[in-house]
Design a protein around this motif. Structure first.
Motif, mmCIF file in Angstrom:
data_model
loop_
_atom_site.group_PDB
_atom_site.id
_atom_site.type_symbol
_atom_site.label_atom_id
_atom_site.label_comp_id
_atom_site.label_asym_id
_atom_site.label_seq_id
_atom_site.Cartn_x
_atom_site.Cartn_y
_atom_site.Cartn_z
ATOM 1 N N PRO A 114 -3.108 -12.768 -3.743
ATOM 2 C CA PRO A 114 -1.921 -13.011 -2.904
ATOM 3 C C PRO A 114 -1.034 -11.774 -2.738
ATOM 4 C CG PRO A 114 -2.252 -14.816 -4.451
ATOM 5 C CD PRO A 114 -3.198 -13.729 -4.859
ATOM 6 N N LYS A 115 -1.220 -10.753 -3.581
ATOM 7 C CA LYS A 115 -0.396 -9.551 -3.512
ATOM 8 C C LYS A 115 -1.004 -8.434 -2.661
ATOM 9 C CE LYS A 115 2.062 -10.025 -7.935
ATOM 10 N NZ LYS A 115 2.494 -9.288 -9.138
ATOM 11 N N THR A 116 -2.220 -8.615 -2.199
ATOM 12 C CA THR A 116 -2.890 -7.560 -1.442
ATOM 13 C C THR A 116 -2.171 -7.272 -0.129
ATOM 14 O OG1 THR A 116 -5.026 -8.298 -2.329
ATOM 15 C CG2 THR A 116 -5.075 -6.799 -0.458
ATOM 16 N N ILE A 117 -1.931 -6.007 0.142
ATOM 17 C CA ILE A 117 -1.357 -5.610 1.426
ATOM 18 C C ILE A 117 -2.427 -5.748 2.502
ATOM 19 C CG2 ILE A 117 -0.462 -3.664 2.769
ATOM 20 C CD1 ILE A 117 0.856 -2.639 0.220
ATOM 21 N N THR A 118 -2.159 -6.574 3.509
ATOM 22 C CA THR A 118 -3.104 -6.776 4.604
ATOM 23 C C THR A 118 -2.537 -6.320 5.943
ATOM 24 O OG1 THR A 118 -2.326 -9.054 4.856
ATOM 25 C CG2 THR A 118 -4.249 -8.699 3.439
ATOM 26 N N SER A 119 -1.292 -5.866 5.952
ATOM 27 C CA SER A 119 -0.668 -5.348 7.166
ATOM 28 C C SER A 119 -0.988 -3.861 7.299
ATOM 29 C CB SER A 119 0.853 -5.533 7.112
ATOM 30 O OG SER A 119 1.505 -4.707 8.052
ATOM 31 N N LYS A 120 -1.543 -3.459 8.424
ATOM 32 C CA LYS A 120 -1.887 -2.062 8.622
ATOM 33 C C LYS A 120 -0.633 -1.189 8.699
ATOM 34 C CE LYS A 120 -6.409 -2.955 10.570
ATOM 35 N NZ LYS A 120 -7.395 -2.688 11.645
ATOM 36 N N ALA A 121 0.434 -1.732 9.260
ATOM 37 C CA ALA A 121 1.688 -0.977 9.321
ATOM 38 C C ALA A 121 2.233 -0.741 7.917
ATOM 39 C CB ALA A 121 2.712 -1.722 10.171
ATOM 40 N N LYS A 122 2.167 -1.765 7.080
ATOM 41 C CA LYS A 122 2.645 -1.632 5.702
ATOM 42 C C LYS A 122 1.770 -0.663 4.920
ATOM 43 C CE LYS A 122 4.906 -2.549 1.904
ATOM 44 N NZ LYS A 122 6.253 -1.961 1.687
ATOM 45 N N LEU A 123 0.460 -0.748 5.103
ATOM 46 C CA LEU A 123 -0.429 0.161 4.386
ATOM 47 C C LEU A 123 -0.183 1.604 4.821
ATOM 48 C CD1 LEU A 123 -2.705 0.617 2.379
ATOM 49 C CD2 LEU A 123 -4.345 0.190 4.218
ATOM 50 N N ARG A 124 0.094 1.823 6.096
ATOM 51 C CA ARG A 124 0.414 3.163 6.565
ATOM 52 C C ARG A 124 1.648 3.698 5.828
ATOM 53 N NH1 ARG A 124 0.861 2.043 11.418
ATOM 54 N NH2 ARG A 124 -1.146 2.769 12.255
ATOM 55 N N GLU A 125 2.663 2.859 5.672
ATOM 56 C CA GLU A 125 3.869 3.263 4.948
ATOM 57 C C GLU A 125 3.551 3.590 3.493
ATOM 58 O OE1 GLU A 125 6.698 0.165 5.282
ATOM 59 O OE2 GLU A 125 6.935 0.349 7.460
ATOM 60 N N VAL A 126 2.712 2.784 2.878
ATOM 61 C CA VAL A 126 2.346 3.006 1.480
ATOM 62 C C VAL A 126 1.597 4.325 1.325
ATOM 63 C CG1 VAL A 126 0.882 2.165 -0.405
ATOM 64 C CG2 VAL A 126 2.344 0.572 0.844
ATOM 65 N N LEU A 127 0.697 4.624 2.252
ATOM 66 C CA LEU A 127 -0.050 5.883 2.190
ATOM 67 C C LEU A 127 0.882 7.081 2.370
ATOM 68 C CD1 LEU A 127 -3.271 4.966 4.229
ATOM 69 C CD2 LEU A 127 -3.015 5.151 1.740
ATOM 70 N N GLN A 128 1.853 6.952 3.236
ATOM 71 C CA GLN A 128 2.827 8.032 3.412
ATOM 72 C C GLN A 128 3.649 8.243 2.143
ATOM 73 O OE1 GLN A 128 4.915 6.594 6.878
ATOM 74 N NE2 GLN A 128 3.423 7.446 8.321
ATOM 75 N N ALA A 129 4.041 7.143 1.503
ATOM 76 C CA ALA A 129 4.804 7.238 0.254
ATOM 77 C C ALA A 129 3.943 7.827 -0.863
ATOM 78 C CB ALA A 129 5.320 5.863 -0.145
ATOM 79 N N THR A 130 2.676 7.450 -0.857
ATOM 80 C CA THR A 130 1.748 7.976 -1.863
ATOM 81 C C THR A 130 1.649 9.489 -1.759
ATOM 82 O OG1 THR A 130 0.430 5.940 -1.957
ATOM 83 C CG2 THR A 130 -0.663 7.985 -2.614
ATOM 84 N N ARG A 131 1.521 9.990 -0.547
ATOM 85 C CA ARG A 131 1.424 11.450 -0.367
ATOM 86 C C ARG A 131 2.725 12.136 -0.770
ATOM 87 N NH1 ARG A 131 -2.100 14.815 3.747
ATOM 88 N NH2 ARG A 131 -1.368 16.891 3.188
#
Length: 259
Positions: free
Chosen positions: A176-193
Motif C-alpha cells: 500500500p506504500k508503493t509510489i505508483t504516480s509517475k509525477a511523484k516518482l519524478r519528484e522522488v528521483l529529483q530529491a534523491t539526486r
C-alpha cells in the motif's frame, strides 16, 4: 524464407527472433514462478502455446529444463548461463569485499545492483540474515521503481533517460506504500539526486526499509548502486541515514577509483 521473416519482424538481418523468444521463455521463470505449465509460459511471454511448447521441449531436451508431465522448471544446468557472465567479469569480485565490510560495520545485509531494462539485477550481495519473504542472491531481479537501488541509479541518469523510463514503466504497487504516480516518482528521483541517496520505506515489502547510494564512476556515470536493507521494526525511518549512510558513502568513495 525464414530469414526473410526474421528480417521483416526485426528490421535487422542479424537479429534472430527465435533466440529472443527462447530467452523470454527462460526469463519467465523466477523465484516466485519456479514451476510453470505450458499455458503459464505462453501467457507470461506473449507467444503462442505451440511456440512455447517447442521452446520448452528444446530446453528440456538440452537439459536446461525439467518436465514432470504437467509443470516445467529450470534445471541446475541453466546456471551455466549465469556463470558465463560471472566468470567473464570482475564486477562481483571487486564489489564483494566492500559489501562484506559494510555488513560487518552495520550488522545488516548489503547489496550491489545494476539496471537491466526496467528492473535491477543483483550483481553482488552480503547477507547477514533473511529479511525478505523471498530469498535474494546474485542474479535476482526486482522492479526499479520501488527499490532504493533502482532509484539511486535512475536519479543519476540523463533527463531524457529518466523521462523515457517514466513513459514506459509500469509502476505496480507491491505494498500500500508503493509510489505508483509517475509525477511523484519524478519528484522522488529529483530529491534523491539532490541529497545523494535514496531511502525506500516499505514500498517493496511491508516491514522492509532500505537505503542506497550511487557508485559514481570515474567518467561520472552511474550504472551501479550499493544499499543496506533493514527490518522496519528494528530501525526507525529517521535513523536509516544516520546509521547506514556513512558506511555506504565510504564504500562508494573507495570503489570510485576502481570503476
Amino acid at each position: 524464407m525464414q530469414d526473410v521473416e526474421i528480417e521483416e519482424q526485426s528490421g535487422d538481418r542479424d537479429f534472430v527472433a527465435s533466440l529472443e523468444k527462447g530467452l523470454l521463455v527462460i526469463e519467465a521463470f523466477d523465484a516466485s514462478r519456479q514451476r510453470l505449465t505450458l499455458s503459464d509460459v505462453a501467457k507470461i511471454t506473449g507467444i503462442t502455446r505451440a511456440a512455447a511448447r517447442r521452446y520448452l521441449r528444446t530446453l528440456t531436451k538440452l537439459n536446461y529444463a525439467d518436465f514432470d508431465g504437467r509443470y516445467f522448471s529450470l534445471s541446475p544446468r541453466i546456471l551455466r548461463l549465469g556463470y558465463a557472465f560471472l566468470s567473464s567479469t570482475s564486477l562481483s569480485s571487486r564489489l564483494q569485499p566492500s559489501l562484506e565490510r559494510i555488513s560487518e560495520e552495520t550488522g545488516e545485509s548489503s547489496s550491489a545492483a545494476m539496471m537491466d531494462g526496467d528492473d535491477i539485477v543483483y550483481i553482488a550481495r552480503s547477507a547477514t540474515r533473511r529479511i525478505m519473504s523471498i530469498g535474494l542472491g546474485v542474479g535476482s531481479r526486482l522492479p526499479a521503481h520501488c527499490t532504493s537501488l533502482g532509484r539511486a541509479i535512475l536519479a543519476y541518469q540523463p533527463d531524457e533517460v529518466v523521462e523515457a523510463y517514466l513513459e514506459r514503466a509500469r509502476l505496480e504497487a507491491r505494498t500500500p506504500k508503493t509510489i505508483t504516480s509517475k509525477a511523484k516518482l519524478r519528484e522522488v528521483l529529483q530529491a534523491t539526486r539532490a541529497q545523494g541517496y535514496a531511502i525506500v520505506d516499505e514500498e517493496l515489502e511491508l516491514g522492509l526499509r532500505s537505503i542506497a547510494v550511487p557508485l559514481i564512476q570515474r567518467n561520472g556515470q552511474v550504472t551501479i548502486a550499493l544499499n543496506i536493507s533493514a527490518q522496519a521494526a528494528r530501525v526507525p525511518l529517521g535513523e536509516m541515514g544516520t546509521r547506514y549512510l556513512p558506511s555506504l558513502k565510504a564504500a562508494g568513495e573507495a570503489l570510485h577509483y576502481m570503476f
